[in-house]
Design an enzyme around this catalytic site. Structure first.
Site, PDB file in Angstrom:
ATOM      1  N   LEU A 500       0.858  -1.233   0.455  1.00 37.61           N
ATOM      2  CA  LEU A 500       0.289   0.215   0.240  1.00 37.61           C
ATOM      3  C   LEU A 500       1.107   1.112  -0.168  1.00 37.61           C
ATOM      4  CD1 LEU A 500      -2.537  -1.401   2.468  1.00 37.61           C
ATOM      5  CD2 LEU A 500      -3.239  -1.036   0.531  1.00 37.61           C
ATOM      6  N   GLY A 504       9.677   5.489   5.829  1.00 33.28           N
ATOM      7  CA  GLY A 504      11.169   5.779   6.498  1.00 33.28           C
ATOM      8  C   GLY A 504      11.033   3.781   7.601  1.00 33.28           C
ATOM      9  N   GLY A 506       9.517   1.218   6.724  1.00 30.73           N
ATOM     10  CA  GLY A 506       9.134   0.420   6.326  1.00 30.73           C
ATOM     11  C   GLY A 506       7.822  -0.062   5.170  1.00 30.73           C
ATOM     12  N   VAL A 508       3.976  -1.134   4.378  1.00 29.64           N
ATOM     13  CA  VAL A 508       2.855  -1.212   4.726  1.00 29.64           C
ATOM     14  C   VAL A 508       1.914  -1.941   3.270  1.00 29.64           C
ATOM     15  CG1 VAL A 508       0.330  -0.022   5.725  1.00 29.64           C
ATOM     16  CG2 VAL A 508       1.906   0.800   5.704  1.00 29.64           C
ATOM     17  N   LYS A 522       1.734  -3.396   8.891  1.00 30.74           N
ATOM     18  CA  LYS A 522       2.699  -1.668   8.542  1.00 30.74           C
ATOM     19  C   LYS A 522       4.170  -2.872   9.765  1.00 30.74           C
ATOM     20  CE  LYS A 522       4.380   2.373  10.765  1.00 30.74           C
ATOM     21  NZ  LYS A 522       4.246   3.218  11.154  1.00 30.74           N
ATOM     22  N   ASP A 619       3.961  14.299  14.763  1.00 31.98           N
ATOM     23  CA  ASP A 619       4.411  14.437  12.864  1.00 31.98           C
ATOM     24  C   ASP A 619       3.357  14.614  12.154  1.00 31.98           C
ATOM     25  OD1 ASP A 619       5.667  14.713  11.225  1.00 31.98           O
ATOM     26  OD2 ASP A 619       6.164  11.737  11.200  1.00 31.98           O
TER      27      ASP A 619
END
Length: 808
Positions: A500, A504, A506, A508, A522, A619
């Protein structure tokens, strides 16, 4: 009496009855005065609990009904007043607020109403005979409830109160114990409805984040589940309207149903839990059953086909390690396996990968479980003429054996265990049987035991890689821990076809679990900048958060070097996928964009104020706002989030995304809720404009989106920033959003509004303050080649640079 009547008339001059507070001129002071409900059932006033000298505002049963003071709700439970200077009133913002010392200070407590109140003179606070304190606004033909205490329970459920969740607003009805009899502050125990499987609802009492006790609510006539809400309704007056009763979560964790005995003048217990060892959640560990009738014996016993994981523990009457399969080498998948009935049980925890299918006979239910090799057990449920099927795909937890009531659980066993149980129940092993088959079975059993020993020896060499999983499962027992092989199969070995997205951290991946549920997996990369600590942080935080605008964590997997989160699947990817694409942005009309802005605002407000943990996300950005099937927003990625208690936190490790960082965080490492407010302001401006903040918007390529909007704002041409793909929009709403966005990105964090004020400003039509100079107007300083997002003036005066920055 005449003087008393005159005083009441003067105090309650707008709402004339003794159960109400009216306009902002009417106050309830800590001088012995109270509000009393119409039929004198309840009173509202100031009190000091037990031996404490602190003052609180609370609701209690009237002395005319209950002769001892019984507090059922507390307003300022975590913010006591030191003296009798407290005043309760409706303030100029349309909130019911508690002040101390003087009315110029910030309130000690308030209802924090987020919706617009145009005319505070039409507001009224009333204490109802149900014990509900209601803030309402009088209209021409009817009144509208703005806030009510029943939506914010403390440690007590009264008749008509709910325990559950409002899907639309994200509001949760939960009980939280007092710290002690002298301190009504938030205690260690919480009672709430677990909402992962609404078809088989359960109520839990948690001690911290650990499950302490569980109640199954299915089938229950007082349980309601629909697209808007899921809740248990406390409805004990159905058959006795004169009953005075309450459900209370004690500071010891004891859950009590109490009724008032007028003859003896005391509260009497109807029932309470947990009382006995078998009442405690998971008393005997996984794949076991707890029998409270075993008074002189150990109460724990393994389910058919299982044996104690720790023999020494069970010999010492400690079954918390639970049970494991007897024969590791014998398959239970299309190998002659079957089911053994365990009668009269409290059915296992349905949050452990259970699935309910409706209108299915007992035989069909058995075959459904038998067809799926991952199915561990099934239960055929009959209620009101309907037969349903409940199946489990993980460890069977918290099984209690009842004496009379309960339901039959059918546990999947291998063919050897099936034969053993058939023999035990039917006299299968008896004299006269042929010796050769017995010897053959014995040899086969010895072979299996040898094979199991070899497998166990091999497994011990890998025990060190499972320590993290054991550690996390103890820290977060409410989480489901998925087997690595299950997720490999669900994602087709993490194939690119199921990918998907990539970040940073990895990749999904889209996956489908054995129960046909679609999820997003994830997977933390070994070279991820997020790291193991951030992964554990994300698990710890998301596991405790429940809101319609936050992505829901379903479970995780920790196996060796593999770290994975299993999240609800969001079919429309992230906001930036649509917003910054010339073709896809047309799917986002203004109405949908405005809904997304409000949804994200409510999600951030929940993190900052309404969740059990007060959290700074750190974030927030458009690609961390995911969109569900209805294009409704949900905030994701909590790897950088932090719990906070004070006003501001400091870090030497600045993490986040350039373009969304507030100046005090990017430069000095200071972050607070106002850091998230800054990031949210950027998101608003990007949604309105359809442009990224870190783009260039002047001939010299020195001005970013903030600077461009600020320039147009000062020139009264700010609507020029609106995305050209929007065919129609409401100018007043767009202008309000832009102004709120500019207020959020003001340079000084003290000037930025709190998220509660942001939500209010977005939904009201009241005039807004003028924004001050925003931060990060320029992309690049003319005198330095340092980071392009640091304000020009910071370089000129302080000669500062960022160190230890980890951008994502």
């Amino acid at each position: 009496m005449l003087l008393k009547s005159l005083l009441l008339f003067l105090v309650f001059q707008v709402c004339t009855s003794r159960d109400t507070i009216g306009s902002s001129q009417v106050q309830l002071k800590d001088d012995g005065g109270v509000l009393e409900s119409k039929e004198s059932n309840f009173e509202l006033g100031f009190f000091s609990p037990g031996d404490s000298s602190y003052r609180y505002v609370g609701i209690w049963f009237s002395e005319s009904k209950v002769s001892e003071k019984t507090v059922v709700w507390v307003a300022n439970r975590n913010n006591p007043i030191n003296d009798t200077s407290g005043v309760l009133k409706i303030n100029r913002y349309g909130e019911l607020a508690l002040y101390a010392y003087n009315l110029e200070n910030d309130p000690i407590w308030s209802t924090n109403v987020s919706q617009s109140v145009q005319n505070t003179s039409t507001l009224c606070v009333q204490l109802l005979d149900t014990g509900n304190l209601v803030l309402s606004q009088e209209g021409e033909n009817e009144s509208f409830i703005i806030w009510q205490s029943f939506d914010y329970p403390t440690d007590t459920l009264l008749h008509g109160m709910k325990l559950g969740l409002n899907w639309k607003t994200g509001l949760e009805w939960a009980l939280t114990s007092w710290r002690s009899q002298d301190d009504p502050g938030t205690g260690d125990y919480t009672s709430r409805i677990y909402n992962q499987n609404a078809s088989t609802p359960q109520a839990f009492v948690y001690k911290g984040v650990t499950k302490y006790w569980r109640a199954d609510l299915w089938p229950c006539p007082d349980f309601v589940s629909n697209p808007d809400e899921m809740y248990y309704l406390n409805n004990f007056r159905t058959h006795n309207t004169d009953l005075i009763a309450r459900i209370k979560l004690q500071d010891s964790g004891l859950y009590q149903d109490l009724k008032w005995d007028g003859a003896d003048h005391k509260w009497k217990e109807v029932w309470s839990t947990p009382k006995y060892r078998c009442d405690w959640y998971g008393q005997c560990g996984a794949n076991s059953k707890c029998s409270p009738d075993n008074i002189n014996l150990f109460e724990c016993e393994c389910l058919p086909g299982y044996e104690p994981k720790s023999v020494d523990g069970w010999n010492q009457r400690d079954g918390l390690d639970g049970c494991v399969s007897k024969r590791v080498g014998v398959s239970k998948c299309r190998n002659g396996e079957g089911f053994v009935k365990v009668a009269r049980v409290k059915y296992p925890d349905t949050s452990k990968a259970a699935r309910l299918r409706t209108s299915m006979s007992a035989k069909e239910c058995e075959q459904e479980c038998l067809r799926n090799c991952s199915c561990k057990a099934y239960m055929s449920l009959a209620s009101e003429g309907l037969v349903d099927c409940l199946t489990w795909y993980d460890d069977l937890m918290d099984i209690l054996i009842y004496t009379e009531v309960g339901r039959d659980l059918h546990v999947r066993v291998d063919k050897i265990s099936l034969a053993e149980n058939a023999g035990n129940s039917q006299g299968f092993f008896r004299k006269g049987m042929v010796l050769i088959p017995m010897l053959s079975a014995l040899l086969a059993l010895m072979l299996i035991i040898t094979l199991a020993w070899l497998l166990q020896k091999k497994r011990k060499t890998k025990d060190f890689v499972e320590e993290d999983e054991l550690e996390e499962s103890k820290r977060h027992p409410e989480l489901q821990f998925f087997d690595l092989n299950t997720l490999i199969a669900a994602t087709d070995n993490f194939s690119d076809a199921n990918k998907l997205g990539q970040g940073g951290f990895g990749g999904v991946y889209k996956g489908e679990l054995p129960n046909e549920q679609t999820v997003a997996v994830k997977r933390l990369s070994r070279t991820s900048g997020q790291g193991i600590d951030e992964f554990k942080n994300e698990v710890a935080l998301i596991a405790r958060l429940q809101h319609r605008n936050l992505v829901k964590l379903l479970g995780c997997c920790i196996k060796g070097e593999e770290r994975m989160l299993v999240l609800e699947y969001m079919p429309n990817k992230s906001l930036d996928f649509f917003l910054f694409d010339n073709t896809r942005r047309s799917f986002l009309d203004w109405e949908k964009r405005f809904d997304i802005i409000n949804g994200v605002a409510r999600g951030v407000l929940y993190l900052h104020q309404d969740s059990r943990l007060r959290i700074i996300h750190r974030d927030l950005k458009t690609n961390n706002v995911l969109l569900d099937a209805e294009m409704d927003p949900k905030i994701s990625d909590f790897g950088m989030a932090r719990i906070f208690q004070g006003d501001q936190l400091q870090t030497n490790r600045v993490v986040g995304t350039y373009g969304y960082m507030s100046p005090e965080y990017a430069v000095f490492g200071r972050f607070s809720t106002k850091s998230d407010v800054f990031s949210f302001g950027i998101i608003i401006l990007e949604i309105v404009s359809g442009k990224r903040n870190n783009g260039s918007y002047d001939e010299n390529h020195s001005m970013n989106l903030i600077g461009h909007v600020w320039q147009l704002w000062n020139e009264d041409k700010v609507l020029e920033i609106v995305d050209s793909s929007l065919e129609s929009y409401r100018p007043d709403e767009v202008l309000r959003c832009i102004q709120v966005g500019l207020l959020c990105v003001q340079e000084d964090s003290k000037d930025r509004p709190a998220m509660s004020a942001v939500v209010f400003m977005l939904s009201s039509e009241a005039s807004l303050p003028s924004p001050k100079q925003p931060a990060f107007v320029f992309r690049r300083s003319s005198s330095t080649e340092a980071d392009p997002l640091i304000p020009k003036q910071l370089y000129a005066t302080n000669d500062l640079t960022i160190t230890n920055v980890e951008a994502r």
